[in-house]
Write a protein that holds these residues in place. Structure first.
Motif, PDB file in Angstrom:
ATOM      1  N   TRP A 195      84.521  64.419  41.864  1.00 33.89           N
ATOM      2  CA  TRP A 195      83.567  63.484  41.257  1.00 33.89           C
ATOM      3  C   TRP A 195      84.237  62.551  40.262  1.00 33.89           C
ATOM      4  O   TRP A 195      83.713  61.476  39.959  1.00 33.89           O
ATOM      5  CB  TRP A 195      82.455  64.255  40.532  1.00 33.89           C
ATOM      6  CG  TRP A 195      81.573  65.073  41.416  1.00 33.89           C
ATOM      7  CD1 TRP A 195      81.589  66.434  41.561  1.00 33.89           C
ATOM      8  CD2 TRP A 195      80.539  64.601  42.284  1.00 33.89           C
ATOM      9  NE1 TRP A 195      80.638  66.838  42.459  1.00 33.89           N
ATOM     10  CE2 TRP A 195      79.973  65.735  42.919  1.00 33.89           C
ATOM     11  CE3 TRP A 195      80.031  63.342  42.591  1.00 33.89           C
ATOM     12  CZ2 TRP A 195      78.933  65.645  43.828  1.00 33.89           C
ATOM     13  CZ3 TRP A 195      78.994  63.255  43.501  1.00 33.89           C
ATOM     14  CH2 TRP A 195      78.452  64.381  44.113  1.00 33.89           C
ATOM     15  N   GLY A 196      85.360  62.971  39.713  1.00 31.50           N
ATOM     16  CA  GLY A 196      85.974  62.179  38.648  1.00 31.50           C
ATOM     17  C   GLY A 196      85.167  62.306  37.369  1.00 31.50           C
ATOM     18  O   GLY A 196      84.529  63.328  37.108  1.00 31.50           O
ATOM     19  N   THR A 197      85.164  61.246  36.572  1.00 32.44           N
ATOM     20  CA  THR A 197      84.417  61.239  35.310  1.00 32.44           C
ATOM     21  C   THR A 197      83.011  60.691  35.558  1.00 32.44           C
ATOM     22  O   THR A 197      82.861  59.596  36.094  1.00 32.44           O
ATOM     23  CB  THR A 197      85.134  60.377  34.263  1.00 32.44           C
ATOM     24  OG1 THR A 197      86.435  60.921  34.040  1.00 32.44           O
ATOM     25  CG2 THR A 197      84.366  60.368  32.946  1.00 32.44           C
ATOM     26  N   LEU A 198      81.996  61.477  35.191  1.00 30.07           N
ATOM     27  CA  LEU A 198      80.609  61.073  35.388  1.00 30.07           C
ATOM     28  C   LEU A 198      79.828  61.184  34.090  1.00 30.07           C
ATOM     29  O   LEU A 198      80.092  62.059  33.262  1.00 30.07           O
ATOM     30  CB  LEU A 198      79.920  61.971  36.426  1.00 30.07           C
ATOM     31  CG  LEU A 198      80.352  61.911  37.886  1.00 30.07           C
ATOM     32  CD1 LEU A 198      79.544  62.907  38.698  1.00 30.07           C
ATOM     33  CD2 LEU A 198      80.200  60.513  38.451  1.00 30.07           C
ATOM     34  N   ASP A 199      78.840  60.306  33.947  1.00 30.11           N
ATOM     35  CA  ASP A 199      77.866  60.475  32.876  1.00 30.11           C
ATOM     36  C   ASP A 199      76.804  61.496  33.289  1.00 30.11           C
ATOM     37  O   ASP A 199      76.375  62.316  32.469  1.00 30.11           O
ATOM     38  CB  ASP A 199      77.190  59.136  32.547  1.00 30.11           C
ATOM     39  CG  ASP A 199      78.155  58.131  31.963  1.00 30.11           C
ATOM     40  OD1 ASP A 199      78.864  58.500  31.003  1.00 30.11           O
ATOM     41  OD2 ASP A 199      78.209  56.999  32.466  1.00 30.11           O
ATOM     42  N   TYR A 200      76.383  61.449  34.560  1.00 32.49           N
ATOM     43  CA  TYR A 200      75.331  62.340  35.046  1.00 32.49           C
ATOM     44  C   TYR A 200      75.663  62.856  36.437  1.00 32.49           C
ATOM     45  O   TYR A 200      76.088  62.089  37.303  1.00 32.49           O
ATOM     46  CB  TYR A 200      73.978  61.618  35.115  1.00 32.49           C
ATOM     47  CG  TYR A 200      73.331  61.410  33.775  1.00 32.49           C
ATOM     48  CD1 TYR A 200      72.476  62.371  33.236  1.00 32.49           C
ATOM     49  CD2 TYR A 200      73.568  60.248  33.038  1.00 32.49           C
ATOM     50  CE1 TYR A 200      71.879  62.184  31.995  1.00 32.49           C
ATOM     51  CE2 TYR A 200      72.984  60.054  31.800  1.00 32.49           C
ATOM     52  CZ  TYR A 200      72.136  61.037  31.289  1.00 32.49           C
ATOM     53  OH  TYR A 200      71.554  60.849  30.056  1.00 32.49           O
ATOM     54  N   LEU A 201      75.427  64.164  36.656  1.00 32.66           N
ATOM     55  CA  LEU A 201      75.415  64.745  37.986  1.00 32.66           C
ATOM     56  C   LEU A 201      74.004  65.276  38.214  1.00 32.66           C
ATOM     57  O   LEU A 201      73.529  66.161  37.499  1.00 32.66           O
ATOM     58  CB  LEU A 201      76.425  65.888  38.111  1.00 32.66           C
ATOM     59  CG  LEU A 201      76.410  66.625  39.468  1.00 32.66           C
ATOM     60  CD1 LEU A 201      76.825  65.676  40.603  1.00 32.66           C
ATOM     61  CD2 LEU A 201      77.330  67.842  39.442  1.00 32.66           C
TER      62      LEU A 201
END
Length: 349
Positions: free
Chosen positions: A168-174
């Motif tokens: 996913w890498g860097t995410l704010d929201y999953l």
């Protein structure tokens, strides 16, 4: 009920390697994992898997499960449009579809026919634009009509892979779209995501008792597993549409739409822009808002049954940007804002 990561080759009725009955229960007889579970080694493997999930999702700031004890209440609609709306605000968003037997997310995101690719860092999500990645078993099926005929352990295995192998890498929201119920998949998801720091659950329901009876079970599941509830979303609260979009029939079933609208245009044209509401599902015992109050969890609002929202999901587009003035647009924005506020109180949004 299982506890911990259930091995893929476990017997039907497996109690789970973390259970105090692991290796001893009647369901364990003849299982190839019986000795391993009885020794406690399987529980250690489950803890290692949870740690691997925590490591993989360490760059994901907020993790949200979308739950409901009932099927057909709009979990996937809420999950898809929440992901679209957060991405439209410039946030980096991932949408994980763990409804293994009924994956709806590829269609609702406009990604039918797309495939997953693998790299040295793991499975790559399928992207909608630059900041919305999606993963679903639907991308791996030869045909959209193929059935998944798997027992619980195998479904748990693919869920674990989604959580440990997707880059996913860097995410704010999953955002995680789940199947209905409180079964093995839900237990596994909660255990894995708790190791990764889950924010909580959005619980979706419709107003009638046949839905809320199962949703109450889901809220009890959240309490038993210590999963925070970010809020209850009431979907299909009522049907709302402009008068001009309705079909008019006589009691005998004759279509008189054109004649009726012509009369309205001639005599009161301002009525053509009036929204007409109809309560499709009568609320029971105070409805979802009263239910949320009884359980001591937030009530985030009502989403009306809006034909444009249904069309957006069928077409795989963002409702908030394609129909910004439609009946459900403002309620959806309010719910998204409530989710952002709820997660902000638990960390940095």
């Amino acid at each position: 009920m299982s506890s911990g990561e259930v091995p893929e080759n476990a017997n039907e009725g497996c109690v789970g390697p973390a259970s105090s009955e692991a290796g001893k229960a009647a369901a364990c007889e003849g299982c190839p994992n019986q000795a391993n579970c009885a020794s406690g080694d399987a529980a250690k493997q489950g803890a290692a898997a949870a740690a691997a999930v925590g490591d993989r999702l360490s760059q994901v700031r907020h993790k949200i499960l979308v739950l409901s004890g009932k099927g057909g209440v709009g979990k996937s609609t809420v999950a898809a449009q929440l992901a679209f709306s957060l991405a439209a605000e410039g946030k980096s968003v991932g949408l994980l579809d763990v409804d293994i037997c009924g994956p709806s997310i590829p269609r609702m995101l406009g990604l039918m026919g797309r495939e997953v690719h693998q790299s040295a860092s793991g499975w790559s999500p399928v992207y909608v634009g630059d900041n919305l990645g999606v993963m679903s078993i639907g991308f791996m099926l030869p045909s959209a009509d193929d059935a998944i005929v798997w027992r619980g352990p195998r479904k748990n295995g693919i869920i674990k892979q989604f959580l440990t192998d997707v880059d996913w890498g860097t995410l704010d929201y999953l955002i995680v779209d789940t199947p209905p119920g409180t079964s093995d998949e839900h237990i596994s998801m909660v255990q894995y995501l708790k190791a990764a720091g889950v924010d909580g659950a959005l619980v979706v329901t419709t107003p009638q008792e046949v839905s809320m009876a199962d949703v109450r079970k889901e809220l009890n599941f959240c309490a038993k597993t210590a999963l925070p509830v970010l809020g209850v979303v009431e979907n299909m609260a009522e049907m709302r549409a402009p008068l001009s979009e309705l079909r008019m029939l006589t009691p005998a079933g004759e279509d008189v739409t054109e004649a009726t609208l012509a009369a309205v245009r001639e005599r009161m044209p301002e009525l053509l822009d009036v929204l007409v509401g109809a309560q499709v599902f009568p609320p029971a015992d105070g409805g979802p808002e009263a239910m949320a109050e009884r359980f001591g969890v937030p009530y985030l609002g009502r989403l009306p049954l809006d034909p444009n929202l249904l069309r957006a999901c069928e077409q795989g587009v963002a409702f908030s940007t394609t129909h910004p003035t439609s009946a459900a647009a403002a309620p959806l924005r309010s719910i998204v804002e409530a989710v952002v506020r709820a997660t902000t109180t638990q960390g940095t949004a």
